[in-house]
Design a protein around this motif. Structure first.
Motif, PDB file in Angstrom:
ATOM      1  N   VAL A 145     -88.527  65.669 -25.630  1.00 54.77           N
ATOM      2  CA  VAL A 145     -88.546  65.430 -24.178  1.00 54.77           C
ATOM      3  C   VAL A 145     -89.830  65.974 -23.542  1.00 54.77           C
ATOM      4  O   VAL A 145     -90.139  65.666 -22.403  1.00 54.77           O
ATOM      5  N   GLY A 146     -90.585  66.773 -24.290  1.00 56.46           N
ATOM      6  CA  GLY A 146     -91.837  67.308 -23.772  1.00 56.46           C
ATOM      7  C   GLY A 146     -91.713  68.631 -23.051  1.00 56.46           C
ATOM      8  O   GLY A 146     -92.597  69.005 -22.277  1.00 56.46           O
ATOM      9  N   VAL A 147     -90.632  69.353 -23.311  1.00 56.12           N
ATOM     10  CA  VAL A 147     -90.464  70.682 -22.715  1.00 56.12           C
ATOM     11  C   VAL A 147     -91.335  71.652 -23.502  1.00 56.12           C
ATOM     12  O   VAL A 147     -91.234  71.744 -24.725  1.00 56.12           O
ATOM     13  N   GLN A 148     -92.194  72.366 -22.778  1.00 56.02           N
ATOM     14  CA  GLN A 148     -93.133  73.284 -23.406  1.00 56.02           C
ATOM     15  C   GLN A 148     -92.495  74.663 -23.545  1.00 56.02           C
ATOM     16  O   GLN A 148     -92.334  75.390 -22.566  1.00 56.02           O
TER      17      GLN A 148
ATOM     18  N   GLU B 262     -82.539  65.168 -18.963  1.00 54.48           N
ATOM     19  CA  GLU B 262     -82.645  64.371 -20.185  1.00 54.48           C
ATOM     20  C   GLU B 262     -82.205  65.180 -21.409  1.00 54.48           C
ATOM     21  O   GLU B 262     -81.496  64.668 -22.272  1.00 54.48           O
ATOM     22  N   VAL B 263     -82.604  66.430 -21.485  1.00 55.28           N
ATOM     23  CA  VAL B 263     -82.152  67.288 -22.588  1.00 55.28           C
ATOM     24  C   VAL B 263     -80.638  67.436 -22.531  1.00 55.28           C
ATOM     25  O   VAL B 263     -79.951  67.304 -23.558  1.00 55.28           O
ATOM     26  N   SER B 264     -80.094  67.670 -21.352  1.00 54.45           N
ATOM     27  CA  SER B 264     -78.639  67.810 -21.193  1.00 54.45           C
ATOM     28  C   SER B 264     -77.919  66.545 -21.636  1.00 54.45           C
ATOM     29  O   SER B 264     -76.918  66.610 -22.361  1.00 54.45           O
ATOM     30  N   ARG B 265     -78.423  65.397 -21.234  1.00 55.10           N
ATOM     31  CA  ARG B 265     -77.807  64.121 -21.602  1.00 55.10           C
ATOM     32  C   ARG B 265     -77.782  63.940 -23.113  1.00 55.10           C
ATOM     33  O   ARG B 265     -76.755  63.599 -23.704  1.00 55.10           O
ATOM     34  N   ARG B 266     -78.904  64.210 -23.755  1.00 53.90           N
ATOM     35  CA  ARG B 266     -78.989  64.043 -25.209  1.00 53.90           C
ATOM     36  C   ARG B 266     -78.072  65.011 -25.952  1.00 53.90           C
ATOM     37  O   ARG B 266     -77.447  64.634 -26.947  1.00 53.90           O
ATOM     38  N   MET B 267     -78.002  66.245 -25.481  1.00 52.92           N
ATOM     39  CA  MET B 267     -77.144  67.229 -26.147  1.00 52.92           C
ATOM     40  C   MET B 267     -75.673  66.868 -25.972  1.00 52.92           C
ATOM     41  O   MET B 267     -74.879  67.012 -26.900  1.00 52.92           O
TER      42      MET B 267
END
Length: 96
Positions: free
Chosen positions: A73-76, A19-24
């Protein structure tokens, strides 16, 4: 001067990473300027990311874009990444 970066994240899943990759990518921020190598490794729920950057300044500039997305995305993120100076970097030659 090139640097090796070990990011400090806890409990990273493949779903979060994707999800982070997609958004970036959608934002036109991936791949970032100065990133030489990006590696995802580990086990599901405990994935890790390490990178090699051309400079600390390029990492810092990209981090300003990345950190809000990680939070959404909730990545800690548990702290500042570990950063090491590269003494030697050799990329394998490809044969054509």
């Amino acid at each position: 001067m090139s640097i090796v970066v070990r990011h400090q994240v806890v409990g990273l899943t493949r779903r979060q990473y994707d999800e982070v990759s997609r958004r970036m990518e959608e934002a036109g921020a991936w791949p970032p300027d100065g990133l030489l190598l990006h590696v995802l490794f580990g086990t599901e729920g405990n994935l890790k990311v390490s990178e090699i950057w051309e400079s600390h300044e390029q990492l810092t500039a990209f981090s300003q874009q990345m950190l809000p997305v990680l939070d959404e995305v909730g990545v800690q993120v548990t702290g500042e990444p570990e950063v090491f100076e590269v003494h030697e970097l050799e990329l394998p030659r490809t044969t054509a």
